[in-house]
Design a protein around this motif. Structure first.
Motif, PDB file in Angstrom:
ATOM      1  N   PHE A   1      22.482   0.884  19.673  1.00 55.26           N
ATOM      2  CA  PHE A   1      21.583   1.881  20.265  1.00 55.26           C
ATOM      3  C   PHE A   1      21.587   3.095  19.344  1.00 55.26           C
ATOM      4  N   VAL A   2      20.443   3.394  18.743  1.00 61.57           N
ATOM      5  CA  VAL A   2      20.384   4.468  17.759  1.00 61.57           C
ATOM      6  C   VAL A   2      19.179   5.361  18.024  1.00 61.57           C
ATOM      7  N   VAL A   3      19.252   6.549  17.462  1.00 65.68           N
ATOM      8  CA  VAL A   3      18.114   7.468  17.515  1.00 65.68           C
ATOM      9  C   VAL A   3      17.100   7.041  16.460  1.00 65.68           C
ATOM     10  N   GLY A   4      15.862   6.873  16.876  1.00 65.06           N
ATOM     11  CA  GLY A   4      14.806   6.454  15.962  1.00 65.06           C
ATOM     12  C   GLY A   4      13.681   7.469  15.894  1.00 65.06           C
ATOM     13  N   TYR A   5      12.829   7.284  14.905  1.00 63.27           N
ATOM     14  CA  TYR A   5      11.675   8.178  14.718  1.00 63.27           C
ATOM     15  C   TYR A   5      10.432   7.333  14.506  1.00 63.27           C
ATOM     16  N   VAL A   6       9.428   7.543  15.341  1.00 64.29           N
ATOM     17  CA  VAL A   6       8.189   6.767  15.269  1.00 64.29           C
ATOM     18  C   VAL A   6       7.324   7.313  14.131  1.00 64.29           C
ATOM     19  N   ILE A  38       3.948   6.586  24.421  1.00 69.50           N
ATOM     20  CA  ILE A  38       4.387   6.428  23.035  1.00 69.50           C
ATOM     21  C   ILE A  38       3.419   7.118  22.088  1.00 69.50           C
ATOM     22  N   GLU A  39       3.959   7.884  21.136  1.00 63.16           N
ATOM     23  CA  GLU A  39       3.128   8.606  20.181  1.00 63.16           C
ATOM     24  C   GLU A  39       3.827   8.671  18.828  1.00 63.16           C
ATOM     25  N   GLN A  40       3.014   8.800  17.792  1.00 64.06           N
ATOM     26  CA  GLN A  40       3.556   9.015  16.455  1.00 64.06           C
ATOM     27  C   GLN A  40       4.290  10.348  16.411  1.00 64.06           C
ATOM     28  N   GLY A  41       5.424  10.371  15.677  1.00 61.73           N
ATOM     29  CA  GLY A  41       6.168  11.615  15.512  1.00 61.73           C
ATOM     30  C   GLY A  41       7.239  11.857  16.560  1.00 61.73           C
ATOM     31  N   GLN A  42       7.445  10.909  17.466  1.00 63.84           N
ATOM     32  CA  GLN A  42       8.457  11.090  18.507  1.00 63.84           C
ATOM     33  C   GLN A  42       9.843  10.670  18.023  1.00 63.84           C
TER      34      GLN A  42
END
Length: 204
Positions: free
Chosen positions: A97-102, A136-140
């Motif tokens: 479980f990791v922090v991700g960036y869209v 869901i959006e780009q940049g989240q």
């Protein structure tokens, strides 16, 4: 990959270990207190069940997914050898479980609600994850359950396809993570850019 779970209230003193995804047809080999599960078609080892596991590696305090340490895996491997199994378990300490960036988002070609994302996670990896959340959006900044993650529900995340498009993980909601006060409304958990660094393990 090595996924382990322990639920003494329903299964007793049994450690379940998973190495590969389940198949429809399986073959069971039992030696002493150890059961090996293999796929019938490929003979691939899917996992092991260790009965009376506290006598092998000591008592386990966790309930649900267990993060085995080097000493515990060595104890399980010694038990496999003693029982006559030639196989060996390999410890897996990589966070699931990791922090991700869209970074990118596009419409799914065969769905009016699914989106295809390119999401950056740990080690600089860019994963393609199909997501159906309405927010869901780009940049989240988001929480990603990578392949091999066990959700609080017991579901294990494997590579898959959604409407024909490959997906390598899941972008999680607060409710899927069983976080306290999770909203009932559908939608992924969006994290603060300032508080959460992309690629770091998300502990909950």
């Amino acid at each position: 990959m090595l996924i382990a779970s322990y639920n003494p209230s329903s299964l007793g003193d049994v450690l379940i270990t998973v190495i590969h995804e389940d198949t429809a047809q399986q073959r069971i080999d039992k030696k002493g207190n150890i059961v090996r599960i293999r796929a019938v078609d490929t003979d691939k080892i899917l996992g092991y069940n260790f009965f009376n596991v506290s006598k092998i590696i000591g008592s386990l305090d966790e309930k649900g997914q267990v993060k085995l340490n080097n000493s515990q895996v060595a104890g399980l491997n010694a038990a496999l050898t003693e029982a006559g199994f030639e196989d060996e378990l390999v410890i897996d300490n990589e966070p699931k479980f990791v922090v991700g960036y869209v970074e990118e988002i596009s419409e799914h070609p065969d769905s009016d609600h699914l989106h295809i994302t390119k999401t950056r996670v740990d080690n600089g990896d860019l994963l393609q994850i199909v997501c159906g959340a309405p927010n869901i959006e780009q940049g989240q900044t988001v929480v990603v359950a990578k392949v091999g993650a066990m959700m609080p529900s017991g579901q294990i995340i494997w590579p898959g396809k959604l409407r024909g498009v490959p997906s390598e993980g899941m972008i999680c909601s607060a409710r899927e993570l069983s976080l306290p006060n999770a909203p009932e409304k559908r939608g992924i958990l969006v994290l603060s850019h300032e508080k959460y660094a992309v690629g770091k393990e998300f502990v909950f």
